[in-house]
Motif scaffolding. Structure first.
Motif, PDB file in Angstrom:
ATOM      1  N   LEU A  78       0.940  -0.921   0.184  1.00  0.00           N
ATOM      2  CA  LEU A  78       0.041   0.037  -0.078  1.00  0.00           C
ATOM      3  C   LEU A  78       0.639   1.185   0.079  1.00  0.00           C
ATOM      4  O   LEU A  78       0.637   2.388  -0.614  1.00  0.00           O
ATOM      5  CB  LEU A  78      -0.945  -0.147   1.043  1.00  0.00           C
ATOM      6  N   LEU A  79       2.048   1.337   0.551  1.00  0.00           N
ATOM      7  CA  LEU A  79       2.786   2.334   0.660  1.00  0.00           C
ATOM      8  C   LEU A  79       3.395   2.587  -0.782  1.00  0.00           C
ATOM      9  O   LEU A  79       3.504   3.814  -1.048  1.00  0.00           O
ATOM     10  CB  LEU A  79       4.094   2.098   1.701  1.00  0.00           C
ATOM     11  N   ARG A  80       3.896   1.767  -1.421  1.00  0.00           N
ATOM     12  CA  ARG A  80       4.382   1.850  -2.896  1.00  0.00           C
ATOM     13  C   ARG A  80       3.007   2.516  -3.584  1.00  0.00           C
ATOM     14  O   ARG A  80       3.337   3.173  -4.489  1.00  0.00           O
ATOM     15  CB  ARG A  80       4.789   0.707  -3.299  1.00  0.00           C
ATOM     16  N   SER A  81       2.183   1.571  -3.592  1.00  0.00           N
ATOM     17  CA  SER A  81       0.671   2.183  -4.568  1.00  0.00           C
ATOM     18  C   SER A  81       0.330   3.698  -4.053  1.00  0.00           C
ATOM     19  O   SER A  81       0.286   4.499  -5.054  1.00  0.00           O
ATOM     20  CB  SER A  81      -0.555   1.356  -3.918  1.00  0.00           C
ATOM     21  N   SER A 245      -0.976   1.821  12.181  1.00  0.00           N
ATOM     22  CA  SER A 245       0.245   1.481  12.725  1.00  0.00           C
ATOM     23  C   SER A 245       1.101   0.356  11.639  1.00  0.00           C
ATOM     24  O   SER A 245       2.408   0.596  11.767  1.00  0.00           O
ATOM     25  CB  SER A 245       0.193   0.826  13.930  1.00  0.00           C
ATOM     26  N   ARG A 246       0.499  -0.001  10.916  1.00  0.00           N
ATOM     27  CA  ARG A 246       0.967  -0.714   9.849  1.00  0.00           C
ATOM     28  C   ARG A 246       0.810  -0.502   8.240  1.00  0.00           C
ATOM     29  O   ARG A 246       1.693  -0.626   7.544  1.00  0.00           O
ATOM     30  CB  ARG A 246       0.667  -2.254   9.973  1.00  0.00           C
ATOM     31  N   VAL A 247      -0.399   0.166   8.111  1.00  0.00           N
ATOM     32  CA  VAL A 247      -0.911   0.146   6.841  1.00  0.00           C
ATOM     33  C   VAL A 247      -0.739   1.464   6.183  1.00  0.00           C
ATOM     34  O   VAL A 247      -0.961   2.362   7.306  1.00  0.00           O
ATOM     35  CB  VAL A 247      -2.281  -0.397   6.364  1.00  0.00           C
ATOM     36  N   THR A 248      -0.702   1.896   4.813  1.00  0.00           N
ATOM     37  CA  THR A 248      -0.707   3.263   4.687  1.00  0.00           C
ATOM     38  C   THR A 248      -2.264   3.380   3.448  1.00  0.00           C
ATOM     39  O   THR A 248      -2.159   2.509   2.809  1.00  0.00           O
ATOM     40  CB  THR A 248       0.405   3.688   3.786  1.00  0.00           C
ATOM     41  N   VAL A 249      -3.045   4.203   3.922  1.00  0.00           N
ATOM     42  CA  VAL A 249      -4.229   4.170   3.072  1.00  0.00           C
ATOM     43  C   VAL A 249      -3.831   5.053   1.723  1.00  0.00           C
ATOM     44  O   VAL A 249      -3.516   5.980   1.858  1.00  0.00           O
ATOM     45  CB  VAL A 249      -5.270   5.121   4.084  1.00  0.00           C
TER      46      VAL A 249
END
Length: 396
Positions: A78-81, A245-249
């Motif tokens: 998700l961070l790369r996306s 804390s773990r994912v990027t929206v």
């Protein structure tokens, strides 16, 4: 809700050189937009905005709780996306193959290097927000990472602008500009005010992130890179407030799907329409979180699909590579060797076998620096961005 509009002021204009039309060459006064100080302003959404905000908090919390823990690779995915979609808004699009080359350390295009730098800047800003306050130093450091691939832009990186900038219009003066930010001498004070606002704990989380983003874009504190750093600030505030804390929206995909609407709500914010900006970001969080949850399920099913296709021997290099592809979807020989724990020759054979059955794709055939990518994961990155665009078009 009442929110102060930007103030328009006329200031002296002294160009470094006289170029452009006669009107531009003789220009000596320009109108600039002065954002209000927001550090102590309160905001409480009501009605449809409050409902959208509540739905966003639930959607993000569900994504974080349901997938962030047992599917750790989703965080990197998700961070790369998010970073790539944010770069595309600025018309920087290398394509996934070139981007994969940059990640793998192979020779890559300038656009691919720029997209990778956007990932690194987002990581730096969000990770720092997870351990402490969002600071000027943190923003400047992220900006330095973002601008590093561009020799000319790098000279102005890691510091606030000391020149007047503007959006749209002429290359030479702010005549016919779509927006003229405040003069450079006001930037440090306005940024201190913004970061004080960003540190507060008494504001609705998505609303705080939306307002901080719109205020940042209005200050436009850098010569270049304002859009990507400003969008990264949304993710940093969600991390700072503990919603993630773990994912990027991956909200930038919503903005990318309809850039006209994205820029229009920023213009509305500058005229005091704060509810529109908050509702826009809240609904973006809902649509992107729901689409990301679907991608999480797809990613979770991939390892078994790969095993069914490759049928690796127990304990083989093939099996070890497959078991780690979600964590490491871009491979060069060094990363592959660390996974297999064997010789180059054995690792190359395993990589070749997985390429032959279509699980890996060889992105760079350079003998000195070959790079492979898990094609299903690259395809899902495109699918996620498309799915977010469809959801936002139907729902926003």
């Amino acid at each position: 809700m009442n929110w102060p509009a930007h103030r328009i002021e006329e200031v002296d204009w002294a160009p470094h050189q006289r170029q452009g039309s006669r009107a531009e060459r003789t220009l000596d006064r320009i109108a600039v937009s002065i954002p209000p100080r927001i550090a102590d302003l309160d905001y409480d959404p009501t009605g449809p905005v409050a409902r959208a905000h509540e739905a966003a908090v639930i959607a993000v919390a569900r994504l974080e709780a349901g997938y962030g823990q047992y599917l750790a690779p989703l965080g990197d995915f998700l961070l790369r996306s998010e970073s790539v979609a944010s770069s595309k808004i600025e018309h920087i699009d290398a394509g996934w193959r070139a981007f994969g080359k940059a990640i793998g350390g192979a020779k890559a295009s300038d656009e691919a290097k720029s997209q990778l730098a956007a990932v690194q800047a987002l990581i730096a800003l969000v990770d720092a927000a997870g351990t402490g306050p969002i600071t000027v130093e943190g923003l400047l450091g992220a900006h330095r990472l973002l601008m590093a691939p561009d020799y000319y832009a790098a000279r102005d990186s890691g510091r606030f602008r000391d020149v007047q900038n503007w959006i749209g219009g002429s290359d030479y003066t702010p005549i016919d500009a779509l927006y003229v930010p405040p003069p450079p001498e006001l930037v440090p004070e306005l940024m201190d005010d913004l970061l004080t606002f960003a540190q507060r704990r008494d504001l609705p989380i998505l609303a705080q992130a939306a307002i901080a983003h719109a205020q940042f874009e209005s200050i436009h504190p850098f010569v270049d890179g304002n859009g990507r750093i400003g969008r990264a600030l949304i993710s940093a505030i969600l991390r700072r407030r503990g919603l993630t804390s773990r994912v990027t929206v991956p909200m930038a995909s919503v903005m990318l799907a309809d850039t006209a609407r994205y820029f229009a709500q920023l213009d509305g914010f500058r005229s005091g329409k704060v509810d529109e900006s908050v509702e826009y970001v809240a609904l973006a969080a809902v649509h992107s979180s729901e689409a990301a949850a679907d991608s999480a399920l797809t990613l979770a099913d991939l390892p078994q699909r790969w095993r069914d296709i490759a049928r690796p021997r127990a304990g083989s290099s093939d099996e070890r590579l497959l078991a780690n592809l979600l964590d490491q979807p871009i491979l060069n020989i060094d990363t592959a060797n660390r996974i297999t724990g064997t010789t180059d020759a054995n690792t190359y054979r395993a990589l070749d076998r997985l390429t032959e059955v279509g699980i890996l794709d060889l992105l760079s055939e350079s003998k000195r620096n070959r790079v492979w990518a898990a094609t299903d994961i690259l395809a899902e990155l495109d699918a996620l961005s498309a799915a977010i665009g469809r959801r936002s078009a139907e729902g926003i």
